[in-house]
Design a protein around this motif. Sequence first.
Motif, PDB file in Angstrom:
ATOM      1  N   ASP A 119      19.883 -27.864  -6.144  1.00 44.65           N
ATOM      2  CA  ASP A 119      19.461 -27.509  -7.612  1.00 44.65           C
ATOM      3  C   ASP A 119      19.573 -26.228  -7.829  1.00 44.65           C
ATOM      4  O   ASP A 119      19.079 -25.270  -7.295  1.00 44.65           O
ATOM      5  N   ASP A 131      32.970 -35.832  -7.783  1.00 44.97           N
ATOM      6  CA  ASP A 131      32.360 -36.353  -9.082  1.00 44.97           C
ATOM      7  C   ASP A 131      31.029 -37.179  -8.702  1.00 44.97           C
ATOM      8  O   ASP A 131      30.001 -36.919  -9.427  1.00 44.97           O
ATOM      9  N   ALA A 134      28.166 -34.678  -8.089  1.00 46.49           N
ATOM     10  CA  ALA A 134      27.744 -34.203  -9.532  1.00 46.49           C
ATOM     11  C   ALA A 134      26.794 -34.987 -10.230  1.00 46.49           C
ATOM     12  O   ALA A 134      25.815 -34.577 -10.872  1.00 46.49           O
ATOM     13  N   ARG A 135      26.920 -36.331 -10.166  1.00 40.64           N
ATOM     14  CA  ARG A 135      26.381 -37.367 -11.006  1.00 40.64           C
ATOM     15  C   ARG A 135      24.962 -37.722 -10.289  1.00 40.64           C
ATOM     16  O   ARG A 135      23.887 -37.803 -11.034  1.00 40.64           O
ATOM     17  N   HIS A 137      23.357 -35.450  -8.450  1.00 42.96           N
ATOM     18  CA  HIS A 137      22.413 -34.201  -8.241  1.00 42.96           C
ATOM     19  C   HIS A 137      22.908 -33.385  -9.574  1.00 42.96           C
ATOM     20  O   HIS A 137      23.521 -32.468  -9.211  1.00 42.96           O
ATOM     21  N   PRO A 138      22.539 -33.725 -10.838  1.00 44.28           N
ATOM     22  CA  PRO A 138      23.095 -33.100 -11.767  1.00 44.28           C
ATOM     23  C   PRO A 138      22.687 -31.778 -12.155  1.00 44.28           C
ATOM     24  O   PRO A 138      23.473 -30.840 -12.670  1.00 44.28           O
ATOM     25  N   ARG A 139      21.533 -31.283 -11.388  1.00 46.85           N
ATOM     26  CA  ARG A 139      21.286 -29.939 -11.520  1.00 46.85           C
ATOM     27  C   ARG A 139      22.088 -28.961 -10.483  1.00 46.85           C
ATOM     28  O   ARG A 139      21.947 -27.720 -10.434  1.00 46.85           O
TER      29      ARG A 139
END
Length: 303
Positions: A119, A131, A134-135, A137-139
Amino acid sequence: MSHVVFFLVPGVHLLDLAGPAQVFSTAADFGHPYTLGYVAERPEVVTAQGLPLVTRLDWPELGPEDLIVVPGWRALTLAEGPRIDEASLRALRDHHARGGTVASVCAGADALGRAGLLDGRRCTTHHDVQDELARRHPRAAVVRDVLYTEDDRVVTSAGIASGIDLALHLVATRHGPAVAARVARDMVVYARRNGHEPQASAMLRHRSHLDDTVHRAQDLLDARFDHPVPLPELAAAVGVSERTLTRLFARATGGLTPLRYQQALRLERAEHLISHGVTVDAAARAVGFEDARMLRRLRARAS
């Protein structure tokens, strides 16, 4: 004494584990006191390649100088990866909170993400699952198509063999580029850096040749990059004339002289120091420049 503990999950990739383990084991052979350990949630873990590994179940006592590495595992997607108990994720979080370093190879970044360690931090993983990371763990700030990243004692690397590069980087950070170069050469691989210096390591750019004379000269320059190394002294040390060494060096490194190579090492180390808050003047002195103006000129030329 620095402990390097590998946290293993079912289906762990052998090279994700063996590459970094070999780096730290070789560094220990050269007198740097590393102790390697292996922890899992079950007493036996079968690797993706079918080899069973016997591990311990309890975590050793770790301090700020110690390292936990989470190698990657075989799965088509991160979502299909193995379940990891909350107690193990807490062990990762607690080690980092106490000042320790946590690293991952390939899909192992997802374990760090589940622990909340990605995070707000830069990270990377294998290009096939960047990709998805990233999806999930969007932080996290996922950096694509680099070998590894380092952000606040969280170090992540791309797939498989890049774990070797990550481990060599950590050895270089702790013990200097000469030690990392020695380990890399013993393992017959290239020492390289990445992150905020993507693909820019002098060792990477100028070590991809097979000239043993030039490698020996580079070993000496790596070890003494912050001291004057006159060309006559360098040539005598590797057993050739100054003219021959200059010719061989230029041919092997794409036109560099030994002095230019040494300056590249100094510049690379100075940039590392500056990125960690050291002033330009202090960095210049630390890497062997008598005058900070030379460092400023080299930085301007490289920008």
